[in-house]
Write a protein that holds these residues in place. Structure first.
Motif, PDB file in Angstrom:
ATOM      1  N   GLN A  46       0.802  -1.220   0.000  1.00  0.00           N
ATOM      2  CA  GLN A  46       0.000   0.000   0.000  1.00  0.00           C
ATOM      3  C   GLN A  46       0.840   1.277   0.000  1.00  0.00           C
ATOM      4  O   GLN A  46       0.310   2.362  -0.258  1.00  0.00           O
ATOM      5  CB  GLN A  46      -0.967   0.016   1.191  1.00  0.00           C
ATOM      6  CG  GLN A  46      -2.108  -0.970   1.055  1.00  0.00           C
ATOM      7  CD  GLN A  46      -3.058  -0.944   2.244  1.00  0.00           C
ATOM      8  OE1 GLN A  46      -3.386  -1.993   2.791  1.00  0.00           O
ATOM      9  NE2 GLN A  46      -3.505   0.225   2.658  1.00  0.00           N
ATOM     10  N   SER A  83     -10.734  -5.410  12.079  1.00  0.00           N
ATOM     11  CA  SER A  83     -11.072  -6.065  10.821  1.00  0.00           C
ATOM     12  C   SER A  83     -10.088  -5.665   9.724  1.00  0.00           C
ATOM     13  O   SER A  83      -9.516  -4.568   9.744  1.00  0.00           O
ATOM     14  CB  SER A  83     -12.495  -5.693  10.396  1.00  0.00           C
ATOM     15  OG  SER A  83     -12.577  -4.310  10.080  1.00  0.00           O
ATOM     16  N   LYS A  85     -10.676  -4.904   6.594  1.00  0.00           N
ATOM     17  CA  LYS A  85     -11.099  -3.779   5.752  1.00  0.00           C
ATOM     18  C   LYS A  85     -10.917  -2.447   6.468  1.00  0.00           C
ATOM     19  O   LYS A  85     -10.714  -1.411   5.825  1.00  0.00           O
ATOM     20  CB  LYS A  85     -12.551  -3.955   5.305  1.00  0.00           C
ATOM     21  CG  LYS A  85     -13.593  -3.939   6.406  1.00  0.00           C
ATOM     22  CD  LYS A  85     -14.979  -4.128   5.791  1.00  0.00           C
ATOM     23  CE  LYS A  85     -16.065  -4.081   6.852  1.00  0.00           C
ATOM     24  NZ  LYS A  85     -17.422  -4.240   6.257  1.00  0.00           N
ATOM     25  N   CYS A  86     -10.968  -2.457   7.796  1.00  0.00           N
ATOM     26  CA  CYS A  86     -10.685  -1.240   8.562  1.00  0.00           C
ATOM     27  C   CYS A  86      -9.184  -0.992   8.618  1.00  0.00           C
ATOM     28  O   CYS A  86      -8.721   0.135   8.395  1.00  0.00           O
ATOM     29  CB  CYS A  86     -11.260  -1.361   9.971  1.00  0.00           C
ATOM     30  SG  CYS A  86     -10.985   0.078  11.038  1.00  0.00           S
ATOM     31  N   LYS A  88      -6.849  -1.682   6.603  1.00  0.00           N
ATOM     32  CA  LYS A  88      -6.214  -1.223   5.361  1.00  0.00           C
ATOM     33  C   LYS A  88      -6.188   0.309   5.294  1.00  0.00           C
ATOM     34  O   LYS A  88      -5.278   0.891   4.697  1.00  0.00           O
ATOM     35  CB  LYS A  88      -6.920  -1.810   4.150  1.00  0.00           C
ATOM     36  CG  LYS A  88      -8.302  -1.239   3.871  1.00  0.00           C
ATOM     37  CD  LYS A  88      -8.923  -1.870   2.626  1.00  0.00           C
ATOM     38  CE  LYS A  88     -10.303  -1.247   2.323  1.00  0.00           C
ATOM     39  NZ  LYS A  88     -10.916  -1.850   1.127  1.00  0.00           N
ATOM     40  N   HIS A  89      -7.169   0.962   5.903  1.00  0.00           N
ATOM     41  CA  HIS A  89      -7.187   2.426   5.906  1.00  0.00           C
ATOM     42  C   HIS A  89      -6.106   2.981   6.835  1.00  0.00           C
ATOM     43  O   HIS A  89      -5.497   4.016   6.533  1.00  0.00           O
ATOM     44  CB  HIS A  89      -8.554   2.945   6.324  1.00  0.00           C
ATOM     45  CG  HIS A  89      -9.627   2.691   5.308  1.00  0.00           C
ATOM     46  ND1 HIS A  89      -9.844   3.515   4.224  1.00  0.00           N
ATOM     47  CD2 HIS A  89     -10.524   1.672   5.201  1.00  0.00           C
ATOM     48  CE1 HIS A  89     -10.842   3.039   3.502  1.00  0.00           C
ATOM     49  NE2 HIS A  89     -11.269   1.916   4.071  1.00  0.00           N
ATOM     50  N   GLN A 131     -15.145   6.555   3.287  1.00  0.00           N
ATOM     51  CA  GLN A 131     -14.932   5.114   3.157  1.00  0.00           C
ATOM     52  C   GLN A 131     -14.180   4.557   4.353  1.00  0.00           C
ATOM     53  O   GLN A 131     -14.425   3.421   4.782  1.00  0.00           O
ATOM     54  CB  GLN A 131     -14.174   4.810   1.866  1.00  0.00           C
ATOM     55  CG  GLN A 131     -14.215   3.331   1.472  1.00  0.00           C
ATOM     56  CD  GLN A 131     -15.627   2.838   1.219  1.00  0.00           C
ATOM     57  OE1 GLN A 131     -16.381   3.448   0.453  1.00  0.00           O
ATOM     58  NE2 GLN A 131     -16.002   1.728   1.841  1.00  0.00           N
ATOM     59  N   TRP A 132     -13.262   5.331   4.898  1.00  0.00           N
ATOM     60  CA  TRP A 132     -12.525   4.935   6.110  1.00  0.00           C
ATOM     61  C   TRP A 132     -13.519   4.649   7.225  1.00  0.00           C
ATOM     62  O   TRP A 132     -13.468   3.603   7.884  1.00  0.00           O
ATOM     63  CB  TRP A 132     -11.570   6.063   6.486  1.00  0.00           C
ATOM     64  CG  TRP A 132     -10.560   5.777   7.548  1.00  0.00           C
ATOM     65  CD1 TRP A 132     -10.447   4.649   8.312  1.00  0.00           C
ATOM     66  CD2 TRP A 132      -9.495   6.644   7.974  1.00  0.00           C
ATOM     67  NE1 TRP A 132      -9.395   4.755   9.191  1.00  0.00           N
ATOM     68  CE2 TRP A 132      -8.792   5.967   8.989  1.00  0.00           C
ATOM     69  CE3 TRP A 132      -9.092   7.914   7.579  1.00  0.00           C
ATOM     70  CZ2 TRP A 132      -7.695   6.546   9.641  1.00  0.00           C
ATOM     71  CZ3 TRP A 132      -7.993   8.486   8.217  1.00  0.00           C
ATOM     72  CH2 TRP A 132      -7.306   7.811   9.233  1.00  0.00           C
ATOM     73  N   ASP A 135     -15.811   1.514   6.469  1.00  0.00           N
ATOM     74  CA  ASP A 135     -15.143   0.220   6.597  1.00  0.00           C
ATOM     75  C   ASP A 135     -14.767  -0.114   8.036  1.00  0.00           C
ATOM     76  O   ASP A 135     -14.399  -1.259   8.320  1.00  0.00           O
ATOM     77  CB  ASP A 135     -13.894   0.184   5.708  1.00  0.00           C
ATOM     78  CG  ASP A 135     -14.246   0.056   4.232  1.00  0.00           C
ATOM     79  OD1 ASP A 135     -15.398  -0.287   3.909  1.00  0.00           O
ATOM     80  OD2 ASP A 135     -13.354   0.305   3.390  1.00  0.00           O
ATOM     81  N   CYS A 136     -14.837   0.862   8.922  1.00  0.00           N
ATOM     82  CA  CYS A 136     -14.482   0.625  10.329  1.00  0.00           C
ATOM     83  C   CYS A 136     -15.684   0.628  11.270  1.00  0.00           C
ATOM     84  O   CYS A 136     -15.532   0.377  12.468  1.00  0.00           O
ATOM     85  CB  CYS A 136     -13.489   1.689  10.816  1.00  0.00           C
ATOM     86  SG  CYS A 136     -11.848   1.603  10.067  1.00  0.00           S
TER      87      CYS A 136
END
Length: 245
Positions: A46, A83, A85-86, A88-89, A131-132, A135-136
């Motif tokens: 990333q 998680s 997906k959280c 990754k931010h 989106q952050w 996803d959290c």
């Protein structure tokens, strides 16, 4: 000899030009950033969008992806496992902070043991912040400001004594709360969208170039910025002249 007012105008013009230049393509004086940005062909995952011009090293880019790395010994999973997906931010947030050479207009001087500069009120693109939060929102946390106030007795961050882990939306009701509060106003929630040239993107496709370079240029020209690092060498000649007129 030119009148004093003319030299003052010259001095002002030099200062403005120096400030603008000093805000572009720079690295923070912080814990892990390089002195100057440059290419890093092997930046990890990333962090790779910044490989052509980066303030972070390859090792730092790898550490940014670890659950608990040497960078700050900070664990995302202080209220159970965060998680994917959280997380990754937060990895992308770390990559932006460590690697970006385009945060100059928002660099401010601080006096703490582990860094001399920080970012303040970086205008984050609306989609990135929204989106952050999205996803959290199913995750848990016990604090709204993750910069300070942790229990470090075990060597890593733990929730302060007496605090409770709560659902994300109770701590951060809206995306604005997340982006502005979690790192002591490092970011500012904005209505601007990606590609507008008015906000910093956490996510971008390096094949299309780094859009944040133009954003930094826009804000530096608009006179926005924190502690601009104006080289003293630009001022000294004019200051010496002023003493003689």
């Amino acid at each position: 000899m030119a009148p004093r007012w003319l030299w003052l105008n010259v001095l002002g013009a030099l200062a403005v030009a120096g400030v603008r230049e000093s805000l572009l393509n720079v690295c923070m004086n912080a814990k892990h950033q390089k002195d100057k940005p440059g290419p890093e062909d092997a930046l990890h995952s990333q962090c790779s969008p910044w490989k052509n011009n980066s303030c972070c090293s390859v090792n730092t880019s790898h550490a940014a992806h670890e659950e608990q790395s040497y960078l700050y010994n900070f664990s995302w999973s202080h209220c159970g496992n965060m998680s994917g997906k959280c997380k990754k931010h937060f990895i992308q947030d770390t990559c932006l902070y460590e690697c970006s050479p385009n945060l100059g207009p928002w660099i401010n001087v601080v006096d703490v043991s582990w860094r001399k500069e920080r970012i303040l009120n970086v205008p984050l693109c609306k989609e990135d912040c929204d989106q952050w939060w999205e996803d959290c929102k199913a995750d848990m946390t016990c604090k709204e400001n993750w910069h300070k106030g942790w229990n470090w007795t075990t060597g890593t961050n733990r929730c302060p004594l007496g605090s409770m882990c709560e659902p994300w939306p109770l701590v951060f009701p809206e995306p604005k709360d997340l982006c502005e509060k979690i790192w002591s106003n490092s970011y500012q929630y904005t209505p601007f969208q990606r590609g507008s040239g008015r906000c910093i993107q956490m996510w971008f496709d390096p094949k299309e170039g780094n859009p944040n370079a133009e954003v930094a240029k826009y804000y530096s020209r608009a006179g926005r910025g924190g502690a601009a690092r104006l080289p003293l060498a630009l001022l000294l000649p004019a200051l010496l002249v002023l003493r003689t007129v």
